[in-house]
Design an enzyme around this catalytic site. Sequence first.
Site, PDB file in Angstrom:
ATOM      1  N   GLU A 130       1.011  -1.171  -0.040  1.00 21.20           N
ATOM      2  CA  GLU A 130       0.083  -0.107   0.096  1.00 21.20           C
ATOM      3  C   GLU A 130       0.764   1.295  -0.025  1.00 21.20           C
ATOM      4  OE1 GLU A 130      -2.793  -0.177   3.067  1.00 21.20           O
ATOM      5  OE2 GLU A 130      -3.655  -2.331   2.437  1.00 21.20           O
ATOM      6  N   GLY A 134       5.211  -0.623   2.649  1.00 19.64           N
ATOM      7  CA  GLY A 134       5.992  -1.523   1.654  1.00 19.64           C
ATOM      8  C   GLY A 134       6.646  -2.751   2.535  1.00 19.64           C
ATOM      9  N   GLU A 370       9.331  -7.664  -4.237  1.00 20.86           N
ATOM     10  CA  GLU A 370       9.354  -8.795  -3.410  1.00 20.86           C
ATOM     11  C   GLU A 370      10.513  -8.958  -2.196  1.00 20.86           C
ATOM     12  OE1 GLU A 370       8.318 -12.281  -5.432  1.00 20.86           O
ATOM     13  OE2 GLU A 370       7.173 -11.290  -7.226  1.00 20.86           O
TER      14      GLU A 370
HETATM   15  N1  COS Z   1       7.304 -17.656   6.114  1.00 24.32           N
HETATM   16  C1  COS Z   1       6.413 -18.018   7.205  1.00 24.32           C
HETATM   17  N2  COS Z   1       6.244 -17.066   8.263  1.00 24.32           N
HETATM   18  C2  COS Z   1       6.906 -15.931   8.440  1.00 24.32           C
HETATM   19  C3  COS Z   1       7.900 -15.594   7.463  1.00 24.32           C
HETATM   20  C4  COS Z   1       8.142 -16.475   6.392  1.00 24.32           C
HETATM   21  N3  COS Z   1       9.188 -16.284   5.462  1.00 24.32           N
HETATM   22  N4  COS Z   1       8.443 -14.507   7.932  1.00 24.32           N
HETATM   23  C5  COS Z   1       7.722 -14.103   9.033  1.00 24.32           C
HETATM   24  N5  COS Z   1       7.003 -15.119   9.283  1.00 24.32           N
HETATM   25  C6  COS Z   1       6.054 -14.918  10.411  1.00 24.32           C
HETATM   26  C7  COS Z   1       6.573 -14.920  11.790  1.00 24.32           C
HETATM   27  O1  COS Z   1       7.227 -16.318  11.939  1.00 24.32           O
HETATM   28  C8  COS Z   1       5.613 -14.234  12.857  1.00 24.32           C
HETATM   29  O2  COS Z   1       4.748 -15.126  13.100  1.00 24.32           O
HETATM   30  P1  COS Z   1       3.968 -15.155  14.674  1.00 24.32           P
HETATM   31  O3  COS Z   1       2.791 -14.319  14.286  1.00 24.32           O
HETATM   32  O4  COS Z   1       3.545 -16.377  14.916  1.00 24.32           O
HETATM   33  O5  COS Z   1       4.947 -14.080  15.521  1.00 24.32           O
HETATM   34  C9  COS Z   1       5.051 -13.302  11.682  1.00 24.32           C
HETATM   35  O6  COS Z   1       5.137 -13.578  10.300  1.00 24.32           O
HETATM   36  C10 COS Z   1       5.735 -11.806  11.815  1.00 24.32           C
HETATM   37  O7  COS Z   1       7.043 -12.153  11.492  1.00 24.32           O
HETATM   38  P2  COS Z   1       8.058 -10.735  12.042  1.00 24.32           P
HETATM   39  O8  COS Z   1       7.954 -10.554  13.658  1.00 24.32           O
HETATM   40  O9  COS Z   1       9.569 -11.293  11.510  1.00 24.32           O
HETATM   41  O10 COS Z   1       7.468  -9.552  11.120  1.00 24.32           O
HETATM   42  P3  COS Z   1       8.144  -7.988  11.002  1.00 24.32           P
HETATM   43  O11 COS Z   1       6.996  -7.028  10.935  1.00 24.32           O
HETATM   44  O12 COS Z   1       9.173  -7.936  11.775  1.00 24.32           O
HETATM   45  O13 COS Z   1       8.467  -8.058   9.387  1.00 24.32           O
HETATM   46  C11 COS Z   1       9.599  -8.626   7.505  1.00 24.32           C
HETATM   47  C12 COS Z   1       9.297  -9.057   8.633  1.00 24.32           C
HETATM   48  C13 COS Z   1      10.487  -7.282   7.255  1.00 24.32           C
HETATM   49  C14 COS Z   1      10.699  -9.856   7.075  1.00 24.32           C
HETATM   50  C15 COS Z   1       8.657  -8.870   6.442  1.00 24.32           C
HETATM   51  O14 COS Z   1       7.569  -7.798   6.749  1.00 24.32           O
HETATM   52  C16 COS Z   1       9.076  -8.649   5.063  1.00 24.32           C
HETATM   53  O15 COS Z   1       9.573  -9.328   4.271  1.00 24.32           O
HETATM   54  N6  COS Z   1       8.894  -7.220   4.514  1.00 24.32           N
HETATM   55  C17 COS Z   1       9.143  -7.113   3.009  1.00 24.32           C
HETATM   56  C18 COS Z   1       7.780  -7.070   2.197  1.00 24.32           C
HETATM   57  C19 COS Z   1       7.943  -7.358   0.778  1.00 24.32           C
HETATM   58  O16 COS Z   1       8.677  -8.273   0.261  1.00 24.32           O
HETATM   59  N7  COS Z   1       7.195  -6.550   0.163  1.00 24.32           N
HETATM   60  C20 COS Z   1       7.148  -6.637  -1.328  1.00 24.32           C
HETATM   61  C21 COS Z   1       5.597  -7.073  -1.790  1.00 24.32           C
HETATM   62  S1  COS Z   1       5.558  -7.863  -3.251  1.00 24.32           S
HETATM   63  S2  COS Z   1       6.415  -6.456  -4.341  1.00 24.32           S
END
Ligand code: COS
Length: 388
Positions: A130, A134, A370
Amino acid sequence: MTNQGFTLSDEHKMIRQAARDFARNEIAPIAAEIDESGDFPLETIKKMGEMGFMGIQVPEKYGGAEMDTLAYVLALEEICKVDAAHGTIMSVNNSLYNYALLRFGTEEQCHKFMVPVAMGEKIGTYALTEPMSGSDAATMRSRAVRDGDEYVINGLKSWISGGPVADYVLLFTMTDPDKKHRGVTAFMIEADKPGFVRGKKEPKLGIRGSATSELIFEDYRCPVENRLGEEGEGFKISMTVLDAGRIGIASQALGIAEAAYEASVEYAKEREAFGKKIGQFQGISFKLADMKTRIEASRLLIYQAAYKKDQCLESGGRFTLEAAMAKLFASETAMFCAHAAVQIHGGMGYSRELPIERYFRDAKITEIYEGTSEIQRLVIARLETGLR
Ligand code: COS
């Protein structure tokens, strides 16, 4: 990588050759044109569906080719070597959209939403981002409110690949904002229903044929049976699916890097300066050596991630680390190689007469979408150290 070590099976070689031929014959002639116009290449995507490229890992009973992840990355690399925009569409449909349905969809959802996409008859996409959400993907403002057997969805999604043409959208939105990431829910959206509006198309630096737009939801009513997974499972679904998507983007980056490298080798062997082929100067030859080495290192990381992903399909484990490393290294390799290719070609690298400048523009997005390179580093470091 297969059970036979570094040897590809006949099936793998066949799909790679089929993708190579298709890219040369069907995509190469229109690659520059769609880059210029920004038009989504619906016709070639339909043909790719007929070839099985839009559902490579989808079981045959759902209209797919039922092959493994290595087959997928081999085919995707070949498509991206010729045109990264077609590659984005292929990657989003295979590894974000189809994979989500395969992992989390019901039998009915797979039949309704995956079969036509796997066959290339419809376009699917993935909507997480959104304007204010991001990298910090859990902070979304869009909402779904339950009303009887439906959810009423309102909000704005941005940077959606294929947004201008998608028939179906895998949407992530908040059902319970108080629960933060545990309040996100996934829905399958049908674009031909009231309340679904395509917003502004993004003017972009690269992958211009893979048109991108905003999607607006105005009291869109989604039946409960189109919810993917349970309420509150959406964030985990989005992350699980992104792990697969990142292997696709890594393969896209590899394809771009190889195209830039191969063109550079040819040019270094032909172009003369100061009485020599320019490839005889270390200033050029060392660049080629670094490009080749990084390309092969990327390939190994991608094959490792593909192999791990297939193992996880059986074991239920995660391949987050392998996917993040592959995407991080391959996308930075694509940028490194495209940058070097422009430099090696000099003025011709900067000219729109050759595709080199397109590789340069297309490569950049692989370090952003991604999950940015910074997010990949964060994911890798957190997994390795356990620290946050
Ligand atoms: N697979 C499965 N579960 C996952 C996971 C994965 N790869 N990564 C995180 N989770 C789960 C965690 O286990 C956690 O679970 P619980 O609810 O049981 O605690 C939950 O998701 C939250 O994880 P976390 O605390 O690590 O979340 P954060 O908010 O710190 O964010 C990042 C994690 C930054 C890694 C994530 O937001 C991310 O990948 N951001 C980028 C988004 C992206 O790629 N956007 C592009 C969109 S497409 S163009």
